[in-house]
Design a protein around this motif. Structure first.
Motif, PDB file in Angstrom:
ATOM      1  N   GLN A  53       0.823  -1.208   0.000  1.00 20.97           N
ATOM      2  CA  GLN A  53       0.000   0.000   0.000  1.00 20.97           C
ATOM      3  C   GLN A  53       0.859   1.262   0.000  1.00 20.97           C
ATOM      4  O   GLN A  53       0.451   2.295  -0.539  1.00 20.97           O
ATOM      5  CB  GLN A  53      -0.941   0.000   1.205  1.00 20.97           C
ATOM      6  N   LYS A  54       2.060   1.172   0.593  1.00 19.11           N
ATOM      7  CA  LYS A  54       2.960   2.320   0.667  1.00 19.11           C
ATOM      8  C   LYS A  54       3.936   2.366  -0.505  1.00 19.11           C
ATOM      9  O   LYS A  54       4.755   3.274  -0.607  1.00 19.11           O
ATOM     10  CB  LYS A  54       3.757   2.284   1.987  1.00 19.11           C
ATOM     11  N   GLY A  55       3.862   1.361  -1.386  1.00 19.13           N
ATOM     12  CA  GLY A  55       4.783   1.319  -2.516  1.00 19.13           C
ATOM     13  C   GLY A  55       6.206   0.995  -2.122  1.00 19.13           C
ATOM     14  O   GLY A  55       7.159   1.403  -2.790  1.00 19.13           O
ATOM     15  N   LEU A  56       6.365   0.236  -1.039  1.00 19.75           N
ATOM     16  CA  LEU A  56       7.689  -0.107  -0.535  1.00 19.75           C
ATOM     17  C   LEU A  56       8.072  -1.528  -0.937  1.00 19.75           C
ATOM     18  O   LEU A  56       7.219  -2.409  -1.017  1.00 19.75           O
ATOM     19  CB  LEU A  56       7.725   0.014   0.997  1.00 19.75           C
ATOM     20  N   LYS A  57       9.366  -1.737  -1.178  1.00 21.09           N
ATOM     21  CA  LYS A  57       9.850  -3.083  -1.477  1.00 21.09           C
ATOM     22  C   LYS A  57       9.927  -3.890  -0.192  1.00 21.09           C
ATOM     23  O   LYS A  57      10.275  -3.359   0.864  1.00 21.09           O
ATOM     24  CB  LYS A  57      11.232  -3.008  -2.131  1.00 21.09           C
ATOM     25  N   TRP A  58       9.622  -5.175  -0.310  1.00 18.86           N
ATOM     26  CA  TRP A  58       9.696  -6.036   0.866  1.00 18.86           C
ATOM     27  C   TRP A  58       9.891  -7.487   0.443  1.00 18.86           C
ATOM     28  O   TRP A  58       9.612  -7.853  -0.698  1.00 18.86           O
ATOM     29  CB  TRP A  58       8.428  -5.903   1.730  1.00 18.86           C
ATOM     30  N   ASN A  59      10.355  -8.293   1.360  1.00 13.21           N
ATOM     31  CA  ASN A  59      10.418  -9.740   1.153  1.00 13.21           C
ATOM     32  C   ASN A  59      10.352 -10.423   2.506  1.00 13.21           C
ATOM     33  O   ASN A  59      10.451  -9.759   3.547  1.00 13.21           O
ATOM     34  CB  ASN A  59      11.677 -10.147   0.370  1.00 13.21           C
ATOM     35  N   SER A  60      10.181 -11.719   2.495  1.00  8.00           N
ATOM     36  CA  SER A  60      10.088 -12.462   3.757  1.00  8.00           C
ATOM     37  C   SER A  60      10.801 -13.793   3.621  1.00  8.00           C
ATOM     38  O   SER A  60      10.990 -14.311   2.520  1.00  8.00           O
ATOM     39  CB  SER A  60       8.620 -12.686   4.142  1.00  8.00           C
ATOM     40  N   GLU A  61      11.196 -14.331   4.753  1.00  6.86           N
ATOM     41  CA  GLU A  61      11.827 -15.649   4.788  1.00  6.86           C
ATOM     42  C   GLU A  61      11.377 -16.391   6.037  1.00  6.86           C
ATOM     43  O   GLU A  61      11.182 -15.788   7.095  1.00  6.86           O
ATOM     44  CB  GLU A  61      13.347 -15.526   4.755  1.00  6.86           C
ATOM     45  N   LYS A  62      11.199 -17.697   5.878  1.00  4.84           N
ATOM     46  CA  LYS A  62      10.837 -18.542   7.016  1.00  4.84           C
ATOM     47  C   LYS A  62      12.116 -19.150   7.556  1.00  4.84           C
ATOM     48  O   LYS A  62      12.792 -19.910   6.863  1.00  4.84           O
ATOM     49  CB  LYS A  62       9.864 -19.635   6.572  1.00  4.84           C
ATOM     50  N   TYR A  68       9.304 -16.115  11.214  1.00  4.11           N
ATOM     51  CA  TYR A  68       9.410 -15.489   9.899  1.00  4.11           C
ATOM     52  C   TYR A  68      10.087 -14.136  10.054  1.00  4.11           C
ATOM     53  O   TYR A  68       9.841 -13.426  11.028  1.00  4.11           O
ATOM     54  CB  TYR A  68       8.021 -15.275   9.276  1.00  4.11           C
ATOM     55  N   HIS A  69      10.933 -13.774   9.083  1.00  2.24           N
ATOM     56  CA  HIS A  69      11.581 -12.478   9.072  1.00  2.24           C
ATOM     57  C   HIS A  69      11.052 -11.704   7.864  1.00  2.24           C
ATOM     58  O   HIS A  69      11.210 -12.145   6.723  1.00  2.24           O
ATOM     59  CB  HIS A  69      13.099 -12.616   8.970  1.00  2.24           C
ATOM     60  N   VAL A  70      10.435 -10.568   8.121  1.00  2.00           N
ATOM     61  CA  VAL A  70       9.908  -9.720   7.053  1.00  2.00           C
ATOM     62  C   VAL A  70      10.804  -8.500   6.931  1.00  2.00           C
ATOM     63  O   VAL A  70      11.048  -7.791   7.909  1.00  2.00           O
ATOM     64  CB  VAL A  70       8.457  -9.286   7.347  1.00  2.00           C
ATOM     65  N   HIS A  71      11.312  -8.247   5.717  1.00  2.00           N
ATOM     66  CA  HIS A  71      12.223  -7.133   5.466  1.00  2.00           C
ATOM     67  C   HIS A  71      11.490  -6.077   4.643  1.00  2.00           C
ATOM     68  O   HIS A  71      11.017  -6.363   3.539  1.00  2.00           O
ATOM     69  CB  HIS A  71      13.458  -7.608   4.711  1.00  2.00           C
ATOM     70  N   ILE A  72      11.374  -4.880   5.162  1.00  6.14           N
ATOM     71  CA  ILE A  72      10.723  -3.771   4.459  1.00  6.14           C
ATOM     72  C   ILE A  72      11.758  -2.667   4.264  1.00  6.14           C
ATOM     73  O   ILE A  72      12.427  -2.255   5.207  1.00  6.14           O
ATOM     74  CB  ILE A  72       9.514  -3.239   5.242  1.00  6.14           C
ATOM     75  N   PHE A  73      11.875  -2.198   3.025  1.00  9.27           N
ATOM     76  CA  PHE A  73      12.924  -1.235   2.679  1.00  9.27           C
ATOM     77  C   PHE A  73      12.320   0.143   2.392  1.00  9.27           C
ATOM     78  O   PHE A  73      11.394   0.270   1.596  1.00  9.27           O
ATOM     79  CB  PHE A  73      13.703  -1.723   1.463  1.00  9.27           C
ATOM     80  N   VAL A  74      12.855   1.144   3.065  1.00  6.57           N
ATOM     81  CA  VAL A  74      12.437   2.528   2.858  1.00  6.57           C
ATOM     82  C   VAL A  74      13.603   3.269   2.209  1.00  6.57           C
ATOM     83  O   VAL A  74      14.697   3.338   2.773  1.00  6.57           O
ATOM     84  CB  VAL A  74      12.054   3.210   4.187  1.00  6.57           C
ATOM     85  N   GLY A  75      13.372   3.799   0.999  1.00  4.44           N
ATOM     86  CA  GLY A  75      14.445   4.477   0.282  1.00  4.44           C
ATOM     87  C   GLY A  75      14.330   5.980   0.362  1.00  4.44           C
ATOM     88  O   GLY A  75      13.317   6.531   0.815  1.00  4.44           O
ATOM     89  N   GLU A  76      15.360   6.651  -0.093  1.00  4.59           N
ATOM     90  CA  GLU A  76      15.379   8.110  -0.078  1.00  4.59           C
ATOM     91  C   GLU A  76      14.258   8.653  -0.953  1.00  4.59           C
ATOM     92  O   GLU A  76      14.031   8.198  -2.073  1.00  4.59           O
ATOM     93  CB  GLU A  76      16.724   8.625  -0.593  1.00  4.59           C
ATOM     94  N   GLY A  77      13.553   9.639  -0.451  1.00  4.69           N
ATOM     95  CA  GLY A  77      12.472  10.264  -1.213  1.00  4.69           C
ATOM     96  C   GLY A  77      11.124   9.597  -1.032  1.00  4.69           C
ATOM     97  O   GLY A  77      10.104  10.128  -1.449  1.00  4.69           O
ATOM     98  N   GLN A  78      11.109   8.417  -0.403  1.00  2.00           N
ATOM     99  CA  GLN A  78       9.838   7.749  -0.163  1.00  2.00           C
ATOM    100  C   GLN A  78       9.221   8.281   1.123  1.00  2.00           C
ATOM    101  O   GLN A  78       9.924   8.544   2.103  1.00  2.00           O
ATOM    102  CB  GLN A  78      10.038   6.233  -0.047  1.00  2.00           C
ATOM    103  N   GLU A  79       7.931   8.395   1.105  1.00  2.00           N
ATOM    104  CA  GLU A  79       7.235   8.907   2.290  1.00  2.00           C
ATOM    105  C   GLU A  79       7.263   7.858   3.395  1.00  2.00           C
ATOM    106  O   GLU A  79       6.928   6.706   3.175  1.00  2.00           O
ATOM    107  CB  GLU A  79       5.774   9.234   1.942  1.00  2.00           C
TER     108      GLU A  79
END
Length: 207
Positions: A53-62, A68-79
């Protein structure tokens, strides 16, 4: 890149989502990564939905049976997501109940085996459509044929697993039938766990 690790093990929605948003808001202006630890697939899906919904990249691993580990990436310029009150978050409902389904054969009932296979396929489909899903489905003896390669019920079982239902197949049975390498859904278990799950169930479902 800075990373913030959030331990949300044992937490139910919306708490993992709220903690994730708080961590993401604390990341520096240039961005970074929020790694959220949860213990169920419902939380994984909710975190992924929030990231999408936020347009962010993410992935997960079991990383373990209940981790489970969920990785959410926030880049420069993203709200950066704003933290909302827990009651404002929309969560995927957890449809699991506290019952355990026990399946010990690839056919349902006594009589013609072809009819029994049709009935069992229909039973598993019906199980997947219940308003309240079982917490765990145990497969042993001939039941393990339903969780392995060639089963007509794999799609329905994978659908339930994605909603948090634990699919467990007896390791001794898989080995006996030569199916250990053909398991397609869920994980391998042992007779102690099977006995423990059955003993602790509020209701046993048997086809």
């Amino acid at each position: 890149m800075r990373k913030i690790v959030v331990n949300a093990m044992g937490e139910q929605c919306p708490i993992p989502v709220v903690k994730a948003k708080k961590a993401m808001a604390e990341l520096p202006q240039e961005g970074g990564e929020a790694e959220i630890l949860v213990d169920n697939e419902i939380s994984v899906q909710n975190l992924g939905k929030m990231a999408d919904q936020k347009g962010l990249k993410w992935n997960s691993e079991k990383t373990a049976e209940h981790e489970y580990h969920v990785h959410i990436f926030v880049g420069e310029g993203q709200e950066k997501p704003k933290v909302k009150a827990a009651e404002e978050e929309v969560c995927m409902p957890d449809r699991r109940g506290h019952s355990v389904a026990v399946i010990s054969s690839s056919v349902m009932g006594n009589g013609d085996d072809e009819l029994g296979k049709i009935l069992m396929k229909g039973f598993i489909y019906a199980l997947s459509q219940l308003d309240t899903l079982p917490e765990t489905i145990l497969f042993y003896n001939g039941g393990v044929f339903l969780t392995t390669e060639g089963s007509d019920s794999l799609e329905d079982l994978k659908s339930m697993e994605a909603q948090g239902v634990k699919i467990l197949s007896c390791g001794t049975c898989l080995n006996y039938y030569g199916l250990t390498e053909k398991l397609q859904v869920g994980s391998v278990t042992n007779m102690y766990v099977i006995a423990e799950k059955m003993a602790g169930a509020s209701n046993l479902i048997r086809p």
